[in-house]
Each structure stands twice: as structure tokens, then as C-alpha cells.
Design a protein around this motif. Structure first.
Motif, PDB file in Angstrom:
ATOM      1  N   ILE A 119      -9.919  -8.383   9.929  1.00  0.00           N
ATOM      2  CA  ILE A 119      -9.799  -9.179  11.139  1.00  0.00           C
ATOM      3  C   ILE A 119     -10.418  -8.385  12.286  1.00  0.00           C
ATOM      4  O   ILE A 119     -10.426  -7.154  12.264  1.00  0.00           O
ATOM      5  CB  ILE A 119      -8.337  -9.550  11.485  1.00  0.00           C
ATOM      6  N   ILE A 120     -10.973  -9.104  13.257  1.00  0.00           N
ATOM      7  CA  ILE A 120     -11.491  -8.469  14.465  1.00  0.00           C
ATOM      8  C   ILE A 120     -10.669  -8.986  15.634  1.00  0.00           C
ATOM      9  O   ILE A 120     -10.564 -10.199  15.846  1.00  0.00           O
ATOM     10  CB  ILE A 120     -12.981  -8.784  14.694  1.00  0.00           C
ATOM     11  N   ILE A 121     -10.062  -8.064  16.382  1.00  0.00           N
ATOM     12  CA  ILE A 121      -9.163  -8.455  17.465  1.00  0.00           C
ATOM     13  C   ILE A 121      -9.569  -7.755  18.765  1.00  0.00           C
ATOM     14  O   ILE A 121     -10.263  -6.739  18.749  1.00  0.00           O
ATOM     15  CB  ILE A 121      -7.686  -8.135  17.126  1.00  0.00           C
ATOM     16  N   GLY A 122      -9.113  -8.307  19.883  1.00  0.00           N
ATOM     17  CA  GLY A 122      -9.414  -7.727  21.187  1.00  0.00           C
ATOM     18  C   GLY A 122      -9.590  -8.820  22.221  1.00  0.00           C
ATOM     19  O   GLY A 122      -9.635 -10.012  21.905  1.00  0.00           O
ATOM     20  N   ASP A 123      -9.705  -8.416  23.470  1.00  0.00           N
ATOM     21  CA  ASP A 123      -9.823  -9.355  24.583  1.00  0.00           C
ATOM     22  C   ASP A 123     -11.080 -10.229  24.471  1.00  0.00           C
ATOM     23  O   ASP A 123     -12.051  -9.873  23.802  1.00  0.00           O
ATOM     24  CB  ASP A 123      -9.878  -8.591  25.912  1.00  0.00           C
ATOM     25  N   MET A 124     -11.043 -11.340  25.186  1.00  0.00           N
ATOM     26  CA  MET A 124     -12.196 -12.226  25.274  1.00  0.00           C
ATOM     27  C   MET A 124     -13.361 -11.499  25.940  1.00  0.00           C
ATOM     28  O   MET A 124     -13.183 -10.758  26.916  1.00  0.00           O
ATOM     29  CB  MET A 124     -11.830 -13.468  26.097  1.00  0.00           C
ATOM     30  N   GLY A 125     -14.562 -11.675  25.385  1.00  0.00           N
ATOM     31  CA  GLY A 125     -15.756 -11.129  26.011  1.00  0.00           C
ATOM     32  C   GLY A 125     -16.077  -9.686  25.698  1.00  0.00           C
ATOM     33  O   GLY A 125     -17.026  -9.132  26.269  1.00  0.00           O
ATOM     34  N   VAL A 126     -15.320  -9.059  24.780  1.00  0.00           N
ATOM     35  CA  VAL A 126     -15.611  -7.655  24.455  1.00  0.00           C
ATOM     36  C   VAL A 126     -16.748  -7.534  23.440  1.00  0.00           C
ATOM     37  O   VAL A 126     -17.252  -6.431  23.190  1.00  0.00           O
ATOM     38  CB  VAL A 126     -14.363  -6.917  23.929  1.00  0.00           C
ATOM     39  N   GLY A 127     -17.151  -8.663  22.832  1.00  0.00           N
ATOM     40  CA  GLY A 127     -18.271  -8.635  21.898  1.00  0.00           C
ATOM     41  C   GLY A 127     -17.881  -8.681  20.440  1.00  0.00           C
ATOM     42  O   GLY A 127     -18.642  -8.249  19.572  1.00  0.00           O
ATOM     43  N   LYS A 128     -16.724  -9.249  20.144  1.00  0.00           N
ATOM     44  CA  LYS A 128     -16.259  -9.310  18.745  1.00  0.00           C
ATOM     45  C   LYS A 128     -17.215 -10.128  17.877  1.00  0.00           C
ATOM     46  O   LYS A 128     -17.611  -9.702  16.796  1.00  0.00           O
ATOM     47  CB  LYS A 128     -14.842  -9.905  18.682  1.00  0.00           C
ATOM     48  N   SER A 129     -17.586 -11.314  18.358  1.00  0.00           N
ATOM     49  CA  SER A 129     -18.494 -12.178  17.595  1.00  0.00           C
ATOM     50  C   SER A 129     -19.871 -11.548  17.463  1.00  0.00           C
ATOM     51  O   SER A 129     -20.538 -11.687  16.426  1.00  0.00           O
ATOM     52  CB  SER A 129     -18.614 -13.557  18.253  1.00  0.00           C
ATOM     53  N   CYS A 130     -20.297 -10.845  18.496  1.00  0.00           N
ATOM     54  CA  CYS A 130     -21.605 -10.186  18.456  1.00  0.00           C
ATOM     55  C   CYS A 130     -21.614  -9.045  17.445  1.00  0.00           C
ATOM     56  O   CYS A 130     -22.616  -8.820  16.758  1.00  0.00           O
ATOM     57  CB  CYS A 130     -21.974  -9.666  19.840  1.00  0.00           C
ATOM     58  N   LEU A 131     -20.510  -8.322  17.348  1.00  0.00           N
ATOM     59  CA  LEU A 131     -20.405  -7.264  16.338  1.00  0.00           C
ATOM     60  C   LEU A 131     -20.482  -7.857  14.931  1.00  0.00           C
ATOM     61  O   LEU A 131     -21.181  -7.332  14.058  1.00  0.00           O
ATOM     62  CB  LEU A 131     -19.090  -6.499  16.511  1.00  0.00           C
ATOM     63  N   LEU A 132     -19.755  -8.951  14.726  1.00  0.00           N
ATOM     64  CA  LEU A 132     -19.774  -9.611  13.419  1.00  0.00           C
ATOM     65  C   LEU A 132     -21.180 -10.093  13.084  1.00  0.00           C
ATOM     66  O   LEU A 132     -21.669  -9.892  11.968  1.00  0.00           O
ATOM     67  CB  LEU A 132     -18.798 -10.793  13.416  1.00  0.00           C
TER      68      LEU A 132
END
Length: 234
Positions: free
Chosen positions: A34-47
Motif C-alpha cells: 500500500i502507498i499512504i500519505g497526504d494528498m499531493g505528495v506524489g504517491k500516484s506519480c511514484l507508482l
């Protein structure tokens, strides 16, 4: 002519099925992340950078969860990562919390240029500790390392936070790809190590790991049905 076309189609389907039946599994384990963290930190971009090797500029905020997969190799074993990218907005927390269960690894992301995202890590970590199993590997990722001039969180303080909480840690950039590969691989190496030393019980439903059987000698899986030449079932 119609009959001939139908026979050709049936033969093509037979050939495809035969190849699928004789092909061995191309991975030995499945790890859930799972990838967790605040909105806009770049989770989707990392994936996206990890699965597609591309930077996704101006990616929309995730609504609920998104999903990606990739096969990697650890100690000679091929491992399929099933990665759940969760929304960072508070209004989705009730939904995304259900995806924590059964996670073998968690990537907890903050933005090195926004201290507020770092300050919220304790809340994300509490959720991760409470909702995953005790052996879930958590890695802290400081994203947007390419924006050094705008840095608002030092490497040293984040490293200290990680050490105090028993987390793996690195800084990465979803834009340049720096350390993105390492982030996913380091977590996988630790999970695999836990399997090897027996601290992770693969029989436990919440382990987040599935073991896939290898193909027996001859290349055919006994559980796969054998294609039949006679009578096309198309």
C-alpha cells in the motif's frame, strides 16, 4: 469459407491455450503493497514511475484507491508486487483504511518541500501500525528530492524519525526516477528476508504474501486443464 474461418479461429485459440498451459508461473510470490500519505505528495506519480518508467505530470488526485503491478526479482526469486495507491484526503480515509489489512509492505510518503505532510506522518504511521500485521514492512519516502532548493524538511530529521520508529528510509524523486526503484525493492528485500528467517507466516491470511507453486519438470502445471484438439469449444 465461414467454416474455414471458424476452423482457423479454433486452431488459434487452441494454440494460445496450449502455450498458456505449458508456460510456467513467471513469479514465485505475490507481495501486497500500500502507498499512504497526504494528498499531493506524489504517491500516484511514484507508482506510475515504478510501473511505467514514466513521470506523470499533473496527475489527478486519487479518488479512493488505484492499483498497479510489476514483477521484480529478489535473491533470484521473481516476485509480483500488487500495489494499492490510496487517496490522501481525509474524506477517503474510512474507505482506504480497509486496504491496509493484509499488506506485506507500506510505502509512507511525504513531500520534502511541504512540512505539513511531514508533520502528519505520525497519524499515518498510527493507522499503518493499527491496521496492518506486526511484520508489515514500512518504508518512509521523502518524495520530490529533485526540488532541493525548495526543501522544507531536512534529510537528517526524517532519518531520525525513521530510526526512532523502526522504519526503512530514503528520499526519492518520482520526476527523475531517483531511488524510486530502490524504494519498492528495499521493502521487498526485507519482506523476503522475513519469509526466509521464519518471522513471516505465509499461512496467515494477513501476511500479505502469497506463494505461487513452480511448474513441475516438463513445464506443465498439473492444475492447468489440458487443451483438447477434438471439438472446438469456441
Amino acid at each position: 469459407v465461414k467454416s474455414r474461418i471458424n476452423n482457423m479461429y479454433c486452431m488459434a485459440v487452441f494454440t494460445l491455450n496450449a502455450k498458456m498451459a505449458t508456460a510456467p508461473y513467471n513469479y514465485s510470490y505475490i507481495f501486497k503493497y500500500i502507498i499512504i500519505g497526504d494528498m499531493g505528495v506524489g504517491k500516484s506519480c511514484l507508482l506510475h514511475q515504478f510501473t511505467e518508467k514514466k513521470f506523470m505530470a499533473d496527475c489527478p488526485h486519487t479518488i479512493g484507491v488505484e492499483f498497479g503491478t510489476r514483477i521484480i526479482e529478489v535473491s533470484g526469486q521473481k516476485i509480483k508486487l500488487q500495489i494499492w495507491d490510496t487517496a490522501g484526503q481525509e474524506r477517503f480515509r474510512a474507505v482506504t483504511r480497509s486496504y491496509y489489512r493484509g499488506a506485506a509492505g507500506a510505502l509512507m510518503v511525504y513531500d520534502i518541500t511541504r512540512r505539513s505532510t511531514y508533520n502528519h506522518l505520525s497519524s499515518w504511521l498510527t493507522d499503518a501500525r493499527n491496521l496492518t500485521n506486526p511484520n508489515t514492512v514500512i518504508i518512509l519516502i521523502g518524495n520530490k528530492a529533485d526540488l532541493e532548493a525548495q526543501r522544507d524538511v531536512t534529510y537528517e530529521e526524517a532519518k531520525q524519525f525513521a530510526e526512532e520508529n523502526g522504519l526503512l528510509f530514503l528520499e526519492a524523486s518520482a520526476k527523475t526516477g531517483e531511488n524510486v526503484e530502490d524504494a519498492f525493492l528495499e521493502a521487498a528485500k526485507k519482506i523476503y528476508q522475513n519469509i526466509q528467517d521464519g518471522s513471516l507466516d505465509l499461512n496467515a491470511a494477513e501476511s500479505g504474501v502469497q506463494h505461487k507453486p513452480s511448474a513441475p519438470q516438463g513445464g506443465r502445471l498439473t492444475s492447468e486443464p489440458q487443451p483438447q484438439r477434438e471439438g472446438c469449444g469456441c
